[in-house]
Design a protein around this motif. Sequence first.
Motif: not given
Length: 289
Positions: A121-122, A179-180, A247-248, A263-265
């Motif tokens: 993400k920007p 976002d962590v 970043l998660f 779900r995450g990246n």
Amino acid sequence: MTTVEDLLKLLVLEKVNDYVFNGISKTIGSPIVFGGQVLAQAINAATRTVSSQRVLHSMHAYFLEAGNLEHPITYNVTVVRDGGSFSVRRVTAHQNENTIFILSASFHIQEDGYSHQIDMKPGLKQPEELLSWTDILHQYGEVLPKGLKAFFEVKRPIEFKPTKIVNPLDKKDVPPYSDVWFKIKGDANNLDLATKQQILTYISDYNILVSALNPHASKAHWGNTQTASLDHSIWYFRDFDLNDWMLFSVESPSSSGARGFARGNIYTRNGELIASVAQEGLMRPIEKK
């Protein structure tokens, strides 16, 4: 636990024989064994039965029963397949006579091929601009709900910095995203890829269900909702440096039937995609008596 060295003492299992390993547990503030611990310990067991030339690329797991913090966990590894390019292992975790967890993991020889990824993400704030869980405890500990304060007070080998802090007293529904940033404490130099993957697996069970609870924050919170990991999958893409912030980035497409899906990246600070994670978790409203 306060450093990566402490965490590795937990994740590296005692060998009983070539396919059986024993592990202990450490609390993260919950009365039951942390799911990330069992995931990472199972990966440690599976990895130790596979050639070092093969790299973990995916795992899929189910949590069957809550683990007891006071009892050791025994991990049994079964060789499912050793092919020309891939090896597959199945791991079952037991406490006393109960099977509490099952996992399948696949390992692949390193090969050249096509490469692409989706972008981070920007515009996200950098870790240096954000408060950590420790900072939140120090600055707002007196007004935090009792359970949340106790959770933040537990010593951890990882520091977390959410990009947005949701005030639990606001009781407002918020979008199903989180976002962590996270960073391991201590010296993460000289760790091989397999060890770093086990640490990343441990961390992947933190923060993921938050995104599924966010859209219901006006009425649901950790104090009135029974939560537990039901299943967990990870796909590992690339090597990475654990010494810098990562970043998660998580989203929750759906929740229904007392279950939430997220779900995450996981990205490096410079935006390289390291792994993708998916989990369905129990989100059962606790009825007032």
